[in-house]
Design a protein around this motif. Structure first.
Motif, PDB file in Angstrom:
ATOM      1  N   GLY A  74       0.717  -1.339   0.056  1.00 46.84           N
ATOM      2  CA  GLY A  74       0.154   0.152  -0.155  1.00 46.84           C
ATOM      3  C   GLY A  74       0.719   1.404  -0.239  1.00 46.84           C
ATOM      4  N   VAL A  75       0.007   2.314   0.170  1.00 48.37           N
ATOM      5  CA  VAL A  75       0.712   3.629   0.494  1.00 48.37           C
ATOM      6  C   VAL A  75       0.887   4.214   1.685  1.00 48.37           C
ATOM      7  N   PHE A  76       2.082   4.499   2.281  1.00 49.15           N
ATOM      8  CA  PHE A  76       2.453   4.863   3.581  1.00 49.15           C
ATOM      9  C   PHE A  76       2.968   6.256   3.968  1.00 49.15           C
ATOM     10  N   SER A  77       2.796   6.753   5.107  1.00 50.80           N
ATOM     11  CA  SER A  77       3.433   8.015   5.468  1.00 50.80           C
ATOM     12  C   SER A  77       4.432   7.371   6.471  1.00 50.80           C
ATOM     13  N   THR A  78       5.754   7.473   5.946  1.00 47.93           N
ATOM     14  CA  THR A  78       7.016   6.883   6.707  1.00 47.93           C
ATOM     15  C   THR A  78       8.058   7.879   7.504  1.00 47.93           C
ATOM     16  N   ILE A  79       8.846   7.304   8.290  1.00 51.21           N
ATOM     17  CA  ILE A  79       9.756   8.055   9.201  1.00 51.21           C
ATOM     18  C   ILE A  79      10.828   7.017   8.343  1.00 51.21           C
ATOM     19  N   VAL A  80      11.970   7.780   7.972  1.00 54.44           N
ATOM     20  CA  VAL A  80      13.232   7.068   7.469  1.00 54.44           C
ATOM     21  C   VAL A  80      14.282   6.922   8.432  1.00 54.44           C
ATOM     22  N   VAL A  81      14.802   5.855   8.802  1.00 50.07           N
ATOM     23  CA  VAL A  81      16.011   5.671   9.698  1.00 50.07           C
ATOM     24  C   VAL A  81      17.192   5.067   9.144  1.00 50.07           C
ATOM     25  N   GLU A  82      18.124   5.152   9.523  1.00 52.49           N
ATOM     26  CA  GLU A  82      19.626   4.509   9.128  1.00 52.49           C
ATOM     27  C   GLU A  82      20.228   3.831  10.150  1.00 52.49           C
ATOM     28  N   PRO A  83      20.205   2.442  10.441  1.00 54.69           N
ATOM     29  CA  PRO A  83      21.058   2.117  11.520  1.00 54.69           C
ATOM     30  C   PRO A  83      22.521   2.010  11.001  1.00 54.69           C
ATOM     31  N   LEU A  84      23.324   2.512  11.864  1.00 56.53           N
ATOM     32  CA  LEU A  84      24.726   2.919  11.643  1.00 56.53           C
ATOM     33  C   LEU A  84      25.592   1.763  12.105  1.00 56.53           C
ATOM     34  N   LEU A  85      25.644   0.598  11.188  1.00 54.36           N
ATOM     35  CA  LEU A  85      26.314  -0.670  11.616  1.00 54.36           C
ATOM     36  C   LEU A  85      27.962  -0.414  11.797  1.00 54.36           C
ATOM     37  N   GLN A  86      28.323  -1.123  13.047  1.00 50.29           N
ATOM     38  CA  GLN A  86      29.628  -0.729  13.413  1.00 50.29           C
ATOM     39  C   GLN A  86      30.575  -1.926  13.389  1.00 50.29           C
ATOM     40  N   ALA A  87      29.927  -3.235  13.346  1.00 51.70           N
ATOM     41  CA  ALA A  87      30.571  -4.491  13.285  1.00 51.70           C
ATOM     42  C   ALA A  87      30.659  -4.866  12.004  1.00 51.70           C
ATOM     43  N   ALA A  88      32.014  -5.113  11.738  1.00 52.95           N
ATOM     44  CA  ALA A  88      32.536  -5.327   9.978  1.00 52.95           C
ATOM     45  C   ALA A  88      31.913  -6.489   9.703  1.00 52.95           C
ATOM     46  N   GLY A  89      31.589  -7.578  10.950  1.00 54.38           N
ATOM     47  CA  GLY A  89      31.032  -8.940  10.488  1.00 54.38           C
ATOM     48  C   GLY A  89      29.972  -9.050  10.593  1.00 54.38           C
ATOM     49  N   LEU A  90      29.006  -7.991  10.801  1.00 51.94           N
ATOM     50  CA  LEU A  90      27.722  -8.019  11.013  1.00 51.94           C
ATOM     51  C   LEU A  90      26.819  -7.771   9.677  1.00 51.94           C
ATOM     52  N   PHE A  91      27.430  -6.968   8.968  1.00 51.12           N
ATOM     53  CA  PHE A  91      26.889  -6.905   7.455  1.00 51.12           C
ATOM     54  C   PHE A  91      27.854  -6.344   6.540  1.00 51.12           C
ATOM     55  N   LYS A  92      28.176  -7.422   5.875  1.00 52.40           N
ATOM     56  CA  LYS A  92      29.451  -7.286   5.059  1.00 52.40           C
ATOM     57  C   LYS A  92      29.036  -6.531   3.629  1.00 52.40           C
ATOM     58  N   HIS A  93      29.048  -5.434   3.521  1.00 55.28           N
ATOM     59  CA  HIS A  93      28.797  -4.654   2.305  1.00 55.28           C
ATOM     60  C   HIS A  93      29.326  -3.223   2.286  1.00 55.28           C
ATOM     61  N   GLU A  94      29.453  -2.452   1.241  1.00 54.31           N
ATOM     62  CA  GLU A  94      29.844  -0.904   1.452  1.00 54.31           C
ATOM     63  C   GLU A  94      28.631  -0.442   1.052  1.00 54.31           C
ATOM     64  N   GLY A  95      28.413   0.559   1.897  1.00 57.74           N
ATOM     65  CA  GLY A  95      27.137   1.455   1.436  1.00 57.74           C
ATOM     66  C   GLY A  95      26.284   1.610   2.642  1.00 57.74           C
ATOM     67  N   ARG A  96      24.898   1.956   2.519  1.00 62.93           N
ATOM     68  CA  ARG A  96      24.210   2.205   3.706  1.00 62.93           C
ATOM     69  C   ARG A  96      22.889   1.522   3.647  1.00 62.93           C
ATOM     70  N   LEU A  97      22.452   1.161   5.023  1.00 62.31           N
ATOM     71  CA  LEU A  97      20.955   0.285   5.014  1.00 62.31           C
ATOM     72  C   LEU A  97      20.162   1.585   5.606  1.00 62.31           C
ATOM     73  N   THR A  98      19.014   1.522   4.767  1.00 61.24           N
ATOM     74  CA  THR A  98      17.937   2.529   4.988  1.00 61.24           C
ATOM     75  C   THR A  98      16.626   1.768   5.234  1.00 61.24           C
ATOM     76  N   VAL A  99      15.881   2.199   6.349  1.00 63.25           N
ATOM     77  CA  VAL A  99      14.604   1.651   6.447  1.00 63.25           C
ATOM     78  C   VAL A  99      13.396   2.771   6.646  1.00 63.25           C
TER      79      VAL A  99
END
Length: 310
Positions: free
Chosen positions: A247-272
């Motif tokens: 559907g269509v939603f009004s949202t709040i955009v958040v960005e978890p700042l991942l600090q552990a290299a082994g937690l999420f192996k990618h270059e770039g940002r995660l946006t939710v």
């Protein structure tokens, strides 16, 4: 409702599916709980502000087998009690996701909140997350991951966490039991000192969902990823109106700042993208990879029943 498949949590692998699963997990990291037939913010209806919800509507009694104040410990520990008002999620909340790269759907994810149970003397929500690759992608690389967190219903911290990874030929079963009184996390091979109200990968999402999210602010949450304890910063960026399959939603955009290299192996940002209401439902998540983005998109949902615990 769409029957989804297993959704996943933290994986040591650097494959696309692994990144997607973690991303989804983190997306849910900031979502709301459900309430009876409460509605999300979309074109059709608007959720009432939390201050307008009658107390009686959230005062459902638990079955006799689960008496909240008499037989189970709530709010006991070495730290000051942290009663958290949960207007975000509740029993039977179900979230379905398509997970893929760009517009190609590679897997389906599901998150589900079950009836409260007694876990090590505490009343907890069992929250399940699964990710399952589509039939087409399974012919090349099958993914069947699942995770469980048992989350204290009043103070919103985990008491038990389990995850089962099945990715191609890779197999891993992991678990942790949290002792909030001793301030320790027990795994099959180790005992780790943890800070007050530390979160696991799955409970983190639900805890953040229950918090107030104001653009321009940062949230600090202690997190245990199965190996390390660290402080995760969640940046609340802006408000935005988007359309996804659900559907269509009004949202709040958040960005978890991942600090552990082994937690999420990618270059770039995660946006939710979380709904801009008391539910904070995760409707969209994007993680930049070398080419394009890994996307988790809400396709269907069922709101749960919020219960108040004193």
């Amino acid at each position: 409702m769409r029957s989804g498949g297993p959704m996943r949590i933290i994986t040591p692998m650097a494959t696309g599916c692994s990144a997607v699963c973690l991303a989804i997990l983190l997306v849910l990291l900031v979502w709301p709980y459900q309430s009876g037939q409460s509605q999300l913010v979309d074109d059709s209806f608007v959720l009432p502000d939390s201050s307008t919800v009658p107390d009686d509507s959230l005062d459902d009694e638990l079955p006799d087998s689960l008496t909240v104040r008499d037989s189970l410990k709530i709010g006991t520990g070495p730290w000051a009690a942290r009663p958290t008002v949960n207007w975000a999620f509740g029993v039977a909340e179900t979230l379905h996701y398509d997970i893929g790269w760009q517009s190609i759907v590679a897997a389906h994810g599901v998150m589900y909140v079950n009836e409260p149970i007694d876990t090590n003397g505490r009343l907890c929500y069992p929250i399940y997350s699964t990710v399952r690759s589509t039939s087409f992608f399974s012919t090349f690389f099958r993914v069947e991951d699942s995770a469980l967190t048992c989350m204290d219903v009043r103070e919103l911290f985990p008491v038990r966490f389990e995850k089962y990874l099945r990715e191609g030929k890779y197999r891993a079963d992991r678990s942790a039991t949290f002792d909030p009184v001793a301030g320790l996390a027990y795994t099959p091979g180790d005992t780790i000192v943890v800070p007050p109200y530390v979160q696991d990968a799955l409970s983190l999402l639900y805890y953040v969902r229950a918090l107030e999210l104001k653009p321009g602010t940062d949230l600090q949450v202690e997190n245990y990823d199965g190996t390390n304890v660290y402080t995760l910063t969640v940046r609340v960026l802006r408000k935005e109106r988007i359309e996804v399959k659900a559907g269509v939603f009004s949202t709040i955009v958040v960005e978890p700042l991942l600090q552990a290299a082994g937690l999420f192996k990618h270059e770039g940002r995660l946006t939710v993208w979380l709904t801009d209401d008391r539910l904070h439902l995760p409707v969209l998540m994007k993680s930049k990879v070398i080419v394009g983005s890994i996307v988790a998109e809400l396709t269907d949902y069922n709101l749960g029943q919020i219960r108040r615990f004193r």
